[in-house]
Design a protein around this motif. Structure first.
Motif, PDB file in Angstrom:
ATOM      1  N   SER A   1      33.323  34.108  49.251  1.00  8.09           N
ATOM      2  CA  SER A   1      33.370  32.721  48.777  1.00  8.09           C
ATOM      3  C   SER A   1      34.523  32.507  47.812  1.00  8.09           C
ATOM      4  CB  SER A   1      32.040  32.338  48.114  1.00  8.09           C
ATOM      5  OG  SER A   1      31.778  33.139  46.981  1.00  8.09           O
ATOM      6  N   TRP A   2      34.770  33.486  46.928  1.00  8.80           N
ATOM      7  CA  TRP A   2      35.919  33.358  46.018  1.00  8.80           C
ATOM      8  C   TRP A   2      37.219  33.357  46.811  1.00  8.80           C
ATOM      9  CZ3 TRP A   2      40.475  35.706  44.975  1.00  8.80           C
ATOM     10  CH2 TRP A   2      41.133  35.298  43.806  1.00  8.80           C
ATOM     11  N   TRP A   3      37.332  34.247  47.763  1.00  4.37           N
ATOM     12  CA  TRP A   3      38.558  34.357  48.550  1.00  4.37           C
ATOM     13  C   TRP A   3      38.842  33.045  49.286  1.00  4.37           C
ATOM     14  CZ3 TRP A   3      42.025  38.216  48.310  1.00  4.37           C
ATOM     15  CH2 TRP A   3      43.015  38.295  49.287  1.00  4.37           C
ATOM     16  N   LYS A   4      37.805  32.428  49.802  1.00  2.00           N
ATOM     17  CA  LYS A   4      37.991  31.143  50.478  1.00  2.00           C
ATOM     18  C   LYS A   4      38.473  30.073  49.499  1.00  2.00           C
ATOM     19  CE  LYS A   4      34.663  31.493  54.293  1.00  2.00           C
ATOM     20  NZ  LYS A   4      33.401  30.941  54.843  1.00  2.00           N
TER      21      LYS A   4
ATOM     22  N   GLU B   1      38.597  38.336  41.502  1.00  2.00           N
ATOM     23  CA  GLU B   1      37.349  37.587  41.652  1.00  2.00           C
ATOM     24  C   GLU B   1      37.289  36.478  40.611  1.00  2.00           C
ATOM     25  OE1 GLU B   1      33.826  39.595  39.966  1.00  2.00           O
ATOM     26  OE2 GLU B   1      35.082  41.408  39.871  1.00  2.00           O
ATOM     27  N   TRP B   2      36.096  35.933  40.397  1.00  2.00           N
ATOM     28  CA  TRP B   2      35.920  34.818  39.479  1.00  2.00           C
ATOM     29  C   TRP B   2      36.391  35.161  38.066  1.00  2.00           C
ATOM     30  CZ3 TRP B   2      31.945  36.344  42.833  1.00  2.00           C
ATOM     31  CH2 TRP B   2      31.705  35.454  43.900  1.00  2.00           C
ATOM     32  N   ASN B   3      37.030  34.199  37.454  1.00  2.00           N
ATOM     33  CA  ASN B   3      37.539  34.354  36.095  1.00  2.00           C
ATOM     34  C   ASN B   3      36.391  34.179  35.099  1.00  2.00           C
ATOM     35  OD1 ASN B   3      38.915  34.267  33.681  1.00  2.00           O
ATOM     36  ND2 ASN B   3      39.906  32.294  34.074  1.00  2.00           N
TER      37      ASN B   3
ATOM     38  N   ILE C   1      26.318  37.092  41.103  1.00  2.00           N
ATOM     39  CA  ILE C   1      25.002  36.452  41.109  1.00  2.00           C
ATOM     40  C   ILE C   1      25.108  34.976  40.732  1.00  2.00           C
ATOM     41  CG2 ILE C   1      22.733  36.424  40.008  1.00  2.00           C
ATOM     42  CD1 ILE C   1      22.946  39.470  39.768  1.00  2.00           C
ATOM     43  N   GLU C   2      25.922  34.669  39.735  1.00  2.00           N
ATOM     44  CA  GLU C   2      26.079  33.276  39.300  1.00  2.00           C
ATOM     45  C   GLU C   2      26.604  32.383  40.415  1.00  2.00           C
ATOM     46  OE1 GLU C   2      28.733  30.628  36.113  1.00  2.00           O
ATOM     47  OE2 GLU C   2      28.750  32.821  36.009  1.00  2.00           O
ATOM     48  N   HIS C   3      27.567  32.886  41.192  1.00  2.00           N
ATOM     49  CA  HIS C   3      28.222  32.044  42.190  1.00  2.00           C
ATOM     50  C   HIS C   3      27.635  32.187  43.592  1.00  2.00           C
ATOM     51  CE1 HIS C   3      31.534  30.665  39.593  1.00  2.00           C
ATOM     52  NE2 HIS C   3      31.428  31.847  39.025  1.00  2.00           N
TER      53      HIS C   3
END
Length: 288
Positions: free
Chosen positions: A220-223, A178-180, A66-68
């Protein structure tokens, strides 16, 4: 009478003194309240705990979605049959598995480990409880690529609940990448280093279990963190995170997704997912 006047005067002076102290105290309290409402007051008063990173081990699947990436509506009615599932971690504690089963949830993934330093204390209740009500279930590992190698974390995962058996009810392990939540979103790794780390994990997991790990991630993280690397799509099933009405764009290399985490606000357990197929396709993934 003079004595009476003396007591009266003392009483008046004491009352005046108390009123003065109350007035001063009220003034100080008002000033303090005003100070705390000024911009930057929280920083001046001490660290803002709301912005502090979470405790190690508390990361969970989809924590940064949700944040990203934001959040939209719930999925539209699917054009193909899909099978409802959930994912859980220590945040859910002891899970009401029978309630979930009765609501139509047929498969589940349970957080087993994080890094090489954390094991989910609720793992047994969640992993065995889902199995006991009839679900097909598996385990996932929250990756922290800046704390240990991919091979070390894969081995830790397999040794602490992330293995696989051909019983028709156990899904292959998941690499949650995923996001740290504890720092820089790509864990301080370059895109090439991140790809190498993921390959180190998946290769080791394959060697230990005979199965290819599922990769859970957000497009989006993967990119951002792998440069949209396309080399895993032919082997590792994709579990994509997107809280919106459609699954959206997939990471490079995957023509289709296997699972989709579509919300973190389910009625019994927050994180709900759809398997891209009927229950027999979930069973096929379990059987390998």
């Amino acid at each position: 009478m003079p004595l009476h006047r003396h007591r009266s005067g003392t009483s008046r002076r004491s009352g005046t003194s108390r009123r003065s102290r109350l007035t001063v105290g009220g003034t100080l309290l008002a000033a303090l309240t005003l100070l705390l409402t000024l911009p930057g007051a929280a920083t001046a008063a001490g660290p803002d705990t709301a912005d502090a990173p979470p405790a190690r081990g508390t990361a969970r699947m989809g924590q940064g979605v949700i944040e990203h990436d934001g959040q939209g509506g719930l999925p539209r009615d699917p054009r193909v049959v899909q099978t409802e599932g959930v994912d859980v971690s220590s945040h859910q504690g002891n899970v009401a598995w029978q309630t979930l089963w009765n609501s139509g949830v047929k498969w589940a993934y349970v957080k087993a480990t994080e890094g090489t330093y954390y094991k989910n204390p609720y793992f047994a209740q969640q992993y065995n409880g889902s199995y006991n009500v009839g679900m097909i279930r598996g385990a996932y590992h929250f990756a922290t690529p800046n704390t240990a190698s991919g091979a070390a974390q894969a081995n830790y995962f397999v040794d602490n609940g992330g293995g696989w058996s051909r019983d028709g009810r156990t899904l292959p392990g998941v690499l949650d990448i995923e996001w740290n939540p504890y720092g820089a979103q790509c864990y301080g790794l370059s895109q090439a280093a991140m790809v190498n780390w993921i390959r180190d994990f998946t290769t080791t997991y394959r060697a230990r279990t005979g199965r290819d790990a599922v990769i859970y991630t957000a497009t989006s993280w993967w990119k951002d963190c792998t440069g949209n690397n396309a080399s895993f799509g032919a082997v590792n099933p994709l579990w994509v995170a997107r809280y919106n009405t459609t699954v959206g764009e997939l990471p490079a290399g995957w023509p289709v997704h296997t699972m989709w985490q579509y919300t973190s606000t389910g009625p019994t357990v927050g994180d709900h997912n759809r398997f891209n197929g009927a229950l027999d396709r979930v069973q096929a993934l379990a059987n390998g």
